[in-house]
Write a protein that holds these residues in place. Sequence first.
Motif, PDB file in Angstrom:
ATOM      1  N   GLU A  27      18.133  -4.410  31.949  1.00  0.00           N
ATOM      2  CA  GLU A  27      16.444  -4.025  31.997  1.00  0.00           C
ATOM      3  C   GLU A  27      16.553  -2.882  33.840  1.00  0.00           C
ATOM      4  OE1 GLU A  27      14.046  -4.077  30.153  1.00  0.00           O
ATOM      5  OE2 GLU A  27      15.273  -6.120  28.969  1.00  0.00           O
ATOM      6  N   SER A  28      17.389  -2.888  34.438  1.00  0.00           N
ATOM      7  CA  SER A  28      17.992  -2.047  35.452  1.00  0.00           C
ATOM      8  C   SER A  28      18.738  -1.654  35.849  1.00  0.00           C
ATOM      9  CB  SER A  28      16.689  -2.433  36.344  1.00  0.00           C
ATOM     10  OG  SER A  28      16.782  -1.806  37.632  1.00  0.00           O
ATOM     11  N   TYR A  31      20.459   1.296  33.341  1.00  0.00           N
ATOM     12  CA  TYR A  31      19.481   2.853  33.611  1.00  0.00           C
ATOM     13  C   TYR A  31      19.961   3.317  34.821  1.00  0.00           C
ATOM     14  CZ  TYR A  31      16.507   0.969  29.718  1.00  0.00           C
ATOM     15  OH  TYR A  31      15.091   0.584  28.846  1.00  0.00           O
ATOM     16  N   ARG A  76       8.309  -0.687  26.854  1.00  0.00           N
ATOM     17  CA  ARG A  76       9.123  -0.674  28.027  1.00  0.00           C
ATOM     18  C   ARG A  76      10.065  -0.147  27.768  1.00  0.00           C
ATOM     19  NH1 ARG A  76       9.599  -4.309  32.287  1.00  0.00           N
ATOM     20  NH2 ARG A  76      11.631  -5.049  32.882  1.00  0.00           N
ATOM     21  N   THR A  80      11.487   3.099  31.046  1.00  0.00           N
ATOM     22  CA  THR A  80      12.372   2.722  31.739  1.00  0.00           C
ATOM     23  C   THR A  80      12.997   3.854  32.029  1.00  0.00           C
ATOM     24  OG1 THR A  80      11.808  -0.068  31.532  1.00  0.00           O
ATOM     25  CG2 THR A  80      14.278   1.112  32.566  1.00  0.00           C
ATOM     26  N   SER A  83      11.532   6.910  33.143  1.00  0.00           N
ATOM     27  CA  SER A  83      11.266   6.417  34.966  1.00  0.00           C
ATOM     28  C   SER A  83      12.666   7.085  35.397  1.00  0.00           C
ATOM     29  CB  SER A  83      10.147   5.414  34.800  1.00  0.00           C
ATOM     30  OG  SER A  83      11.866   4.710  34.914  1.00  0.00           O
ATOM     31  N   TYR A  84      13.315   6.759  34.602  1.00  0.00           N
ATOM     32  CA  TYR A  84      14.477   7.011  35.632  1.00  0.00           C
ATOM     33  C   TYR A  84      15.616   8.019  35.139  1.00  0.00           C
ATOM     34  CZ  TYR A  84      16.873   2.599  37.266  1.00  0.00           C
ATOM     35  OH  TYR A  84      16.621   1.154  37.669  1.00  0.00           O
TER      36      TYR A  84
END
Length: 342
Positions: A27-28, A31, A76, A80, A83-84
């Motif tokens: 989730e983070s 990315y 989601r 995500t 945003s990245y």
Amino acid sequence: MRQSSSRRAFIYGIPALVLAFVILWNESWSYWWLSRQWPEHEENGRCDRILIVADPQLIGYKNEKFGEISRWDSDRYLATGYSYAKWRFLPTTVMFLGDLFDEGIESNDDEWYETYERFIGIYPIDRGDNAIYIAGDNDIGGESELISESRRNQFYNYFRNNVSDLKDRYSISETYLFENPILKHITKAQVPVAKIMLTHVPYLVEGYKHSDVGQKMDLILSAHDHTTGIYEYQRSAPRAVLFTRVSDVSPTYFKNIGQNEPLIELQTPTCSYRMGVYSMGYGALSICRLNDDYRSVQVQYSVLWLPSRFAQLFLYIFSLIFSAFWIIFQKRCRTRRYSWML
């Protein structure tokens, strides 16, 4: 008692650490790590940075077996990645090239509006940034069904363009190749840096309806096929179309544009993992007036590739299976040890 507590911490702590790592990676961290691999764009002269969003196709409410979970997970993933992409590329303009909804034609008004509310939550536009929206066949019809004028009017009533920072520098038009193709002007500068045509359906690809509507353009931006590629149309004989495939190892594409240069079409892949393709991403486009008294205009294009969501979901399943087997194995070992002692 202390040994028993330590044993429980060991049995359940290892799976907890594995699951925590997988969640953070999926989730983070994945990315962030992949964004470090994205090609950089050079600041050659005065540049405008444009982020291209193609075929997000927000999941609807009629054709999903696991609707609530599917919508939550897909939304989601889109949010995500977006945003990245904005964080790393720092665009001042975002262009949406159609098929924003998956069930734009099929949905009723309540479902359409709820999907719209989800969309603006996934794709916020910062104050002062430019945004351009065009419709695709999933939004208003046209490929295998009649075009819905009511959906077309609804789409352009809700999705309003903001081009305040572009209108004096660019002539930007859109066309819809599933009907009689005409140009609808979005901006029309008196002395444009570049003449750009936006089309959901590729213009230079064989098999689609096309006309001479884009022949006088400098640059064409398209989507629809969920894949990516670069087309160069030679304006003089033999008027060939050269195709270059873009992959995750492709460097940034550089090309001068103008009426004395080939006509360039940049096709951007889908950013949704639900479209049946392996590679997803956002398009990164820089249009630069070069340091030669701004006589030349150059485009730089790359794809900001996203992690594979299906690989991430497989990692979730694997970590859950590992955790279950770990706990069962450790408890059985403990039971056997106590049985032997007795």
